[in-house]
Design a protein around this motif. Structure first.
Motif, PDB file in Angstrom:
ATOM      1  N   LEU A  24      80.253 110.490  87.945  1.00 17.65           N
ATOM      2  CA  LEU A  24      80.540 108.975  87.190  1.00 17.65           C
ATOM      3  C   LEU A  24      81.677 109.166  86.137  1.00 17.65           C
ATOM      4  N   GLU A  25      81.604 110.017  85.340  1.00 24.04           N
ATOM      5  CA  GLU A  25      82.706 110.291  84.308  1.00 24.04           C
ATOM      6  C   GLU A  25      84.025 110.286  84.748  1.00 24.04           C
ATOM      7  N   GLN A  26      84.103 111.184  86.198  1.00 18.40           N
ATOM      8  CA  GLN A  26      85.484 111.108  86.876  1.00 18.40           C
ATOM      9  C   GLN A  26      85.861 109.991  87.357  1.00 18.40           C
ATOM     10  N   VAL A  27      85.029 109.170  88.055  1.00 17.91           N
ATOM     11  CA  VAL A  27      84.987 107.924  88.504  1.00 17.91           C
ATOM     12  C   VAL A  27      85.644 106.910  87.419  1.00 17.91           C
ATOM     13  N   ARG A  28      84.969 107.133  86.248  1.00 18.60           N
ATOM     14  CA  ARG A  28      85.472 106.361  85.011  1.00 18.60           C
ATOM     15  C   ARG A  28      86.912 106.708  84.734  1.00 18.60           C
ATOM     16  N   ALA A  29      87.298 107.811  84.656  1.00 23.36           N
ATOM     17  CA  ALA A  29      88.697 108.237  84.409  1.00 23.36           C
ATOM     18  C   ALA A  29      89.706 107.633  85.260  1.00 23.36           C
ATOM     19  N   CYS A  30      89.178 107.644  86.651  1.00 17.03           N
ATOM     20  CA  CYS A  30      90.257 106.879  87.633  1.00 17.03           C
ATOM     21  C   CYS A  30      90.440 105.311  87.301  1.00 17.03           C
ATOM     22  N   LEU A  31      89.415 104.576  87.041  1.00 19.90           N
ATOM     23  CA  LEU A  31      89.286 103.306  86.738  1.00 19.90           C
ATOM     24  C   LEU A  31      90.174 103.199  85.455  1.00 19.90           C
ATOM     25  N   ALA A  32      89.978 103.971  84.441  1.00 23.68           N
ATOM     26  CA  ALA A  32      90.595 103.794  83.295  1.00 23.68           C
ATOM     27  C   ALA A  32      92.136 104.193  83.248  1.00 23.68           C
ATOM     28  N   ALA A  33      92.791 104.566  84.296  1.00 20.34           N
ATOM     29  CA  ALA A  33      93.920 105.256  84.512  1.00 20.34           C
ATOM     30  C   ALA A  33      95.266 104.244  84.351  1.00 20.34           C
ATOM     31  N   GLY A  34      94.810 103.055  84.781  1.00 26.87           N
ATOM     32  CA  GLY A  34      95.679 101.807  84.763  1.00 26.87           C
ATOM     33  C   GLY A  34      97.068 101.768  85.714  1.00 26.87           C
ATOM     34  N   GLY A  35      98.110 102.002  85.454  1.00 25.93           N
ATOM     35  CA  GLY A  35      99.298 102.094  86.183  1.00 25.93           C
ATOM     36  C   GLY A  35      99.488 103.496  86.951  1.00 25.93           C
ATOM     37  N   ASP A  36      98.598 104.467  86.419  1.00 23.70           N
ATOM     38  CA  ASP A  36      98.872 105.699  86.791  1.00 23.70           C
ATOM     39  C   ASP A  36      97.411 106.079  87.724  1.00 23.70           C
ATOM     40  N   GLN A  37      96.895 105.050  88.294  1.00 25.77           N
ATOM     41  CA  GLN A  37      95.668 105.385  88.810  1.00 25.77           C
ATOM     42  C   GLN A  37      95.745 106.175  90.213  1.00 25.77           C
TER      43      GLN A  37
END
Length: 297
Positions: free
Chosen positions: A69-82
């Protein structure tokens, strides 16, 4: 509620659109991964903005491959760099999954070794390490082979670990050349090929895979050894970027797998084929984690 519900997506509709369950969506709300745009204070119904559908679909896709989940969270928070962040996260996740598969292969190998050699023999001496020099050359070949598997199981190997793993694989093959039979030599070549493939070195991986196949053909070795020779060739070709050749070798491995006597051994071949990158065709015909570990019987 701050937003009009007629402009929002209900939790049930979001579930249908994304493949997530309402239970999962409520959980993702509780952990702060995907919070609804509004919650009805009277009913507790959750509502989402239409643009959150894409985020929910990404969560479903990433969780389907067991991404934490924490890595999914990082992907969601990446914005334009997703896209870039997600690719990097998935690449790291694949390395962890491969290490997990290698741990399973190593455990299977050691279990088979205990069955074939006897647990009392294994417990009669100290646990060997890579620096042990055994007077029994056959035992040394086995110890080195097992040592390679232990290194393959490590998720974060250093450059020195990679070097040691490679030298141990060659040393094991050398000793099998002195005291083993053709089947042991073939399995030693297979392990050398696997190590080179893991290290991303296609040419030597292909060389040792071909030697494995040559030994099988010259000595009439079939069953799972022959199938794994084709698997090694497919993996080496895939590492080298030749998807067409990788698929051709994988087809031969599948054909050879049909002749494997034991169902469990056949499943190991199919599982290893599934782990070859870039060959999604075989994901439908195989499951689990492969193991050529019994090579040092």
């Amino acid at each position: 509620m701050n937003e009009r519900t007629d402009r929002l997506v209900t939790i049930g509709r979001l579930a249908r659109q994304t493949g997530l369950t309402t239970k999962a969506l409520r959980h993702y709300d509780r952990v702060g991964l995907l919070e609804p745009a509004a919650v009805d204070p009277g009913t507790g119904y959750r509502y989402y903005r239409p643009e959150q559908v894409a985020a929910a679909r990404l969560i479903q896709t990433l969780r389907a491959v067991d991404l934490p989940l924490e890595q999914v969270r990082a992907c969601l928070a990446a914005g334009g760099d997703q896209a870039t962040v997600t690719e990097r996260v998935l690449t790291q996740h694949r390395r962890r999954l491969q290490a997990r598969l290698d741990r399973t292969r190593g455990a299977l190998h050691r279990t088979d070794h205990l069955i074939d050699e006897g647990i009392t023999v294994t417990m009669s001496g100290d646990q060997p390490d890579s620096g042990t020099i055994s007077p029994d050359q056959r035992k040394l070949a086995v110890d080195l082979f097992n040592g390679v598997w232990r290194l393959l199981e490590q998720e974060d190997r250093s450059v020195e670990d990679d070097d040691r793993m490679l030298h141990m694989a060659h040393a094991s093959r050398h000793h099998w050349g002195q005291v083993g039979e053709a089947v042991h030599r073939g399995r030693g070549e297979w392990q050398c090929s696997r190590v080179y493939a893991v290290l991303g070195r296609a040419e030597p991986a292909l060389h040792h895979a071909r030697r494995c196949l040559d030994i099988c053909r010259e000595n009439g070795i079939g069953d799972w050894d022959l199938a794994f020779a084709y698997e090694a060739l497919a993996r080496a070709a895939a590492v080298g970027g030749d998807k067409a050749q990788a698929r051709a070798w994988a087809e031969q491995a599948l054909a050879a797998a049909d002749d494997i006597a034991e169902a469990e051994d056949r499943e190991l071949v199919l599982s290893d084929l599934e782990s070859i990158p870039g060959l999604p065709l075989f994901a439908e015909s195989s499951t689990g984690a492969g193991d050529h570990g019994r090579a040092s019987e």
